[in-house]
Design a protein around this motif. Structure first.
Motif, PDB file in Angstrom:
ATOM      1  N   GLN A  47       0.831  -1.202   0.000  1.00 35.57           N
ATOM      2  CA  GLN A  47       0.000   0.000   0.000  1.00 35.57           C
ATOM      3  C   GLN A  47       0.869   1.256   0.000  1.00 35.57           C
ATOM      4  O   GLN A  47       1.979   1.270   0.547  1.00 35.57           O
ATOM      5  N   LEU A  48       0.342   2.306  -0.618  1.00 39.06           N
ATOM      6  CA  LEU A  48       1.093   3.557  -0.765  1.00 39.06           C
ATOM      7  C   LEU A  48       0.815   4.514   0.389  1.00 39.06           C
ATOM      8  O   LEU A  48      -0.302   4.551   0.911  1.00 39.06           O
ATOM      9  N   MET A  53      -0.275   8.208  -2.790  1.00 42.59           N
ATOM     10  CA  MET A  53      -1.538   7.799  -3.394  1.00 42.59           C
ATOM     11  C   MET A  53      -2.240   8.999  -4.030  1.00 42.59           C
ATOM     12  O   MET A  53      -2.763   8.913  -5.155  1.00 42.59           O
ATOM     13  N   LYS A  54      -2.250  10.127  -3.324  1.00 43.00           N
ATOM     14  CA  LYS A  54      -2.881  11.332  -3.878  1.00 43.00           C
ATOM     15  C   LYS A  54      -2.171  11.768  -5.160  1.00 43.00           C
ATOM     16  O   LYS A  54      -2.808  12.161  -6.143  1.00 43.00           O
ATOM     17  N   GLU A  55      -0.845  11.680  -5.169  1.00 38.80           N
ATOM     18  CA  GLU A  55      -0.076  12.052  -6.354  1.00 38.80           C
ATOM     19  C   GLU A  55      -0.422  11.151  -7.539  1.00 38.80           C
ATOM     20  O   GLU A  55      -0.603  11.632  -8.671  1.00 38.80           O
ATOM     21  N   GLN A  56      -0.528   9.860  -7.302  1.00 35.42           N
ATOM     22  CA  GLN A  56      -0.850   8.921  -8.377  1.00 35.42           C
ATOM     23  C   GLN A  56      -2.244   9.194  -8.938  1.00 35.42           C
ATOM     24  O   GLN A  56      -2.454   9.186 -10.166  1.00 35.42           O
ATOM     25  N   LEU A  57      -3.202   9.419  -8.064  1.00 35.60           N
ATOM     26  CA  LEU A  57      -4.565   9.688  -8.516  1.00 35.60           C
ATOM     27  C   LEU A  57      -4.653  11.014  -9.270  1.00 35.60           C
ATOM     28  O   LEU A  57      -5.386  11.132 -10.257  1.00 35.60           O
ATOM     29  N   ALA A  63      -3.789  13.195 -16.731  1.00 39.07           N
ATOM     30  CA  ALA A  63      -3.666  12.457 -17.986  1.00 39.07           C
ATOM     31  C   ALA A  63      -5.000  12.419 -18.728  1.00 39.07           C
ATOM     32  O   ALA A  63      -5.049  12.565 -19.960  1.00 39.07           O
ATOM     33  N   ALA A  64      -6.085  12.231 -17.989  1.00 38.06           N
ATOM     34  CA  ALA A  64      -7.412  12.213 -18.611  1.00 38.06           C
ATOM     35  C   ALA A  64      -7.729  13.569 -19.227  1.00 38.06           C
ATOM     36  O   ALA A  64      -8.305  13.648 -20.320  1.00 38.06           O
ATOM     37  N   ASP A  65      -7.339  14.653 -18.534  1.00 34.64           N
ATOM     38  CA  ASP A  65      -7.583  16.003 -19.063  1.00 34.64           C
ATOM     39  C   ASP A  65      -6.831  16.221 -20.368  1.00 34.64           C
ATOM     40  O   ASP A  65      -7.359  16.791 -21.328  1.00 34.64           O
ATOM     41  N   VAL A  66      -5.572  15.783 -20.408  1.00 40.66           N
ATOM     42  CA  VAL A  66      -4.759  15.952 -21.617  1.00 40.66           C
ATOM     43  C   VAL A  66      -5.377  15.177 -22.778  1.00 40.66           C
ATOM     44  O   VAL A  66      -5.532  15.705 -23.898  1.00 40.66           O
ATOM     45  N   LEU A  67      -5.713  13.920 -22.545  1.00 39.33           N
ATOM     46  CA  LEU A  67      -6.303  13.100 -23.601  1.00 39.33           C
ATOM     47  C   LEU A  67      -7.614  13.693 -24.102  1.00 39.33           C
ATOM     48  O   LEU A  67      -7.870  13.767 -25.313  1.00 39.33           O
ATOM     49  N   ASN A  68      -8.455  14.107 -23.165  1.00 40.05           N
ATOM     50  CA  ASN A  68      -9.750  14.666 -23.558  1.00 40.05           C
ATOM     51  C   ASN A  68      -9.583  15.940 -24.373  1.00 40.05           C
ATOM     52  O   ASN A  68     -10.295  16.157 -25.371  1.00 40.05           O
ATOM     53  N   GLU A  69      -8.638  16.763 -23.958  1.00 35.09           N
ATOM     54  CA  GLU A  69      -8.399  18.021 -24.677  1.00 35.09           C
ATOM     55  C   GLU A  69      -7.918  17.766 -26.109  1.00 35.09           C
ATOM     56  O   GLU A  69      -8.423  18.349 -27.069  1.00 35.09           O
ATOM     57  N   VAL A  70      -6.932  16.884 -26.250  1.00 37.15           N
ATOM     58  CA  VAL A  70      -6.366  16.609 -27.577  1.00 37.15           C
ATOM     59  C   VAL A  70      -7.391  15.950 -28.489  1.00 37.15           C
ATOM     60  O   VAL A  70      -7.526  16.305 -29.669  1.00 37.15           O
ATOM     61  N   LEU A  99     -13.365   7.752 -20.425  1.00 35.58           N
ATOM     62  CA  LEU A  99     -12.264   8.572 -19.932  1.00 35.58           C
ATOM     63  C   LEU A  99     -12.746   9.562 -18.881  1.00 35.58           C
ATOM     64  O   LEU A  99     -12.106   9.758 -17.845  1.00 35.58           O
ATOM     65  N   LEU A 100     -13.899  10.188 -19.153  1.00 36.09           N
ATOM     66  CA  LEU A 100     -14.459  11.146 -18.197  1.00 36.09           C
ATOM     67  C   LEU A 100     -14.873  10.446 -16.906  1.00 36.09           C
ATOM     68  O   LEU A 100     -14.732  11.012 -15.813  1.00 36.09           O
ATOM     69  N   SER A 101     -15.359   9.211 -17.021  1.00 37.63           N
ATOM     70  CA  SER A 101     -15.727   8.453 -15.823  1.00 37.63           C
ATOM     71  C   SER A 101     -14.499   8.130 -14.989  1.00 37.63           C
ATOM     72  O   SER A 101     -14.502   8.275 -13.756  1.00 37.63           O
ATOM     73  N   ILE A 102     -13.422   7.706 -15.660  1.00 36.27           N
ATOM     74  CA  ILE A 102     -12.174   7.415 -14.960  1.00 36.27           C
ATOM     75  C   ILE A 102     -11.652   8.660 -14.262  1.00 36.27           C
ATOM     76  O   ILE A 102     -11.209   8.615 -13.110  1.00 36.27           O
ATOM     77  N   ARG A 103     -11.721   9.792 -14.967  1.00 35.41           N
ATOM     78  CA  ARG A 103     -11.258  11.058 -14.373  1.00 35.41           C
ATOM     79  C   ARG A 103     -12.066  11.386 -13.120  1.00 35.41           C
ATOM     80  O   ARG A 103     -11.514  11.789 -12.100  1.00 35.41           O
ATOM     81  N   ARG A 104     -13.368  11.210 -13.214  1.00 31.21           N
ATOM     82  CA  ARG A 104     -14.239  11.527 -12.084  1.00 31.21           C
ATOM     83  C   ARG A 104     -13.927  10.618 -10.900  1.00 31.21           C
ATOM     84  O   ARG A 104     -13.827  11.080  -9.760  1.00 31.21           O
ATOM     85  N   TYR A 105     -13.777   9.327 -11.169  1.00 33.62           N
ATOM     86  CA  TYR A 105     -13.463   8.393 -10.084  1.00 33.62           C
ATOM     87  C   TYR A 105     -12.139   8.754  -9.408  1.00 33.62           C
ATOM     88  O   TYR A 105     -12.030   8.736  -8.180  1.00 33.62           O
ATOM     89  N   ALA A 106     -11.134   9.056 -10.222  1.00 37.11           N
ATOM     90  CA  ALA A 106      -9.818   9.394  -9.672  1.00 37.11           C
ATOM     91  C   ALA A 106      -9.875  10.686  -8.871  1.00 37.11           C
ATOM     92  O   ALA A 106      -9.262  10.797  -7.799  1.00 37.11           O
ATOM     93  N   TYR A 107     -10.611  11.665  -9.380  1.00 34.95           N
ATOM     94  CA  TYR A 107     -10.724  12.959  -8.680  1.00 34.95           C
ATOM     95  C   TYR A 107     -11.421  12.781  -7.326  1.00 34.95           C
ATOM     96  O   TYR A 107     -10.964  13.304  -6.303  1.00 34.95           O
ATOM     97  N   LEU A 108     -12.529  12.043  -7.318  1.00 33.77           N
ATOM     98  CA  LEU A 108     -13.254  11.825  -6.069  1.00 33.77           C
ATOM     99  C   LEU A 108     -12.401  11.068  -5.055  1.00 33.77           C
ATOM    100  O   LEU A 108     -12.440  11.354  -3.855  1.00 33.77           O
ATOM    101  N   ALA A 109     -11.624  10.102  -5.544  1.00 31.87           N
ATOM    102  CA  ALA A 109     -10.751   9.348  -4.644  1.00 31.87           C
ATOM    103  C   ALA A 109      -9.633  10.217  -4.099  1.00 31.87           C
ATOM    104  O   ALA A 109      -9.279  10.147  -2.916  1.00 31.87           O
ATOM    105  N   ALA A 110      -9.075  11.075  -4.977  1.00 30.75           N
ATOM    106  CA  ALA A 110      -7.958  11.937  -4.564  1.00 30.75           C
ATOM    107  C   ALA A 110      -8.387  13.002  -3.574  1.00 30.75           C
ATOM    108  O   ALA A 110      -7.562  13.503  -2.793  1.00 30.75           O
ATOM    109  N   THR A 111      -9.658  13.370  -3.587  1.00 30.66           N
ATOM    110  CA  THR A 111     -10.153  14.427  -2.699  1.00 30.66           C
ATOM    111  C   THR A 111     -11.030  13.870  -1.579  1.00 30.66           C
ATOM    112  O   THR A 111     -11.739  14.622  -0.909  1.00 30.66           O
TER     113      THR A 111
END
Length: 219
Positions: A47-48, A53-57, A63-70, A99-111
Motif C-alpha cells: 500500500q502507498l 496515493m494522492k499524487e498517483q490519482l 492524464a485524462a484532461d490531456v487526452l480529452n483536450e487533444v 475517460l471522463l468516468s475514470i477522471r471523475r473516479y480518480a478525482y473523487l478518490a484523490a479528494t
C-alpha cells in the motif's frame, strides 16, 4: 523440524490465553491463522503512503484532461484519421465517456476524506492508504487473539491485559517473521484490541468463531 518449532510456538501462545489445562486445539487455531495474517501484512507492505496515493490519482486526472483536450480538437483528430485511415470518432466511440468516468473516479478518490483533512490538505502521518475492504494486520492479529480468549474464557479481555498483549506480539512475530520496528512494546497493542471490537470486523470475527468451533470438534 521447522513445523515442530512452529507448532511449539503456537503452543506457547495458547498457554498465554489458557495457562492451565490449555486445550490442544488452540494450537491448531493459531497454526490456521498464521498464513492469513502474514498475507494481510504482505498486502499492507504494497500500500502507498497517503501523499503518494494522492499524487498517483492526481496524475490520472491530469492524464485524462490531456487526452480529452487533444481528442476534442479537430486538427489532431484529422491527422490521426489521415495517418491511420480510420474514422477516429467511430473508432473511439464511447472512449471519451469512459475517460471522463475514470477522471471523475480518480478525482473523487484523490479528494476523499481518506486522504484529505477538513482543510483540504493531505493527511499527515506515516500511515499508508488502506485498501477498501482490507484489514489493518495488527487489528486483525488482535482480533484473532481476542476471539480465542473469549471462546475459552467467556468474556473479551481488557485492552490493557498484558497476557493478550504478549500473545499478540508473539503471534505477530511468528506469522510475519519479525517484530523489528515495533514501537511501544506491549502497550502498543491496546489500541489494536480496541479497534478489533469495531463492527467492520464482524465477518472476520465470525470466521474466527467458525475456525475455533471446527478445531475444537476435531477428534
Amino acid at each position: 523440524m521447522l513445523e515442530r518449532r512452529f507448532k511449539a510456538a503456537c503452543d506457547e501462545i495458547g498457554r498465554l490465553i489458557a495457562p492451565t489445562d490449555t486445550p490442544p486445539w488452540l494450537t491448531d487455531y493459531f497454526v490456521y491463522w498464521a498464513t492469513p495474517l502474514a498475507s494481510e501484512w504482505s498486502v499492507e507492505q504494497l500500500q502507498l503512503p497517503k501523499a503518494e496515493m494522492k499524487e498517483q490519482l492526481t496524475r490520472v486526472v491530469d492524464a485524462a484532461d490531456v487526452l480529452n483536450e487533444v481528442l476534442s480538437q479537430p486538427i489532431p483528430k484529422a491527422y490521426l484519421e489521415r495517418i491511420h485511415g480510420i474514422a477516429i470518432d467511430k473508432k473511439l466511440a464511447g472512449f471519451q465517456d469512459s475517460l471522463l468516468s475514470i477522471r471523475r473516479y480518480a478525482y473523487l478518490a484523490a479528494t476523499s476524506s481518506a486522504l484529505l483533512d477538513e482543510a483540504g490538505n493531505t493527511k499527515r502521518g506515516r500511515g499508508k492508504t488502506q485498501v477498501p475492504g482490507g484489514l489493518d494486520p495488527k487489528d486483525f492479529c488482535a482480533l484473532i487473539i481476542a476471539e480465542a480468549w473469549k471462546f475459552t474464557r467467556g468474556t473479551y479481555p481488557g485492552a490493557r491485559n498484558r497476557n493478550v498483549a504478549k500473545a499478540a506480539l508473539s503471534f505477530w512475530g511468528l506469522s510475519v517473521g519479525t517484530v523489528v520496528g515495533w514501537k511501544g512494546g506491549l502497550t502498543a497493542w491496546r489500541q489494536h484490541f480496541e479497534n478489533a471490537r469495531n463492527p467492520e470486523f464482524d465477518s472476520s470475527r465470525a470466521e474466527c468463531l467458525h475456525i475455533l468451533g471446527a478445531v475444537k470438534s476435531r477428534p
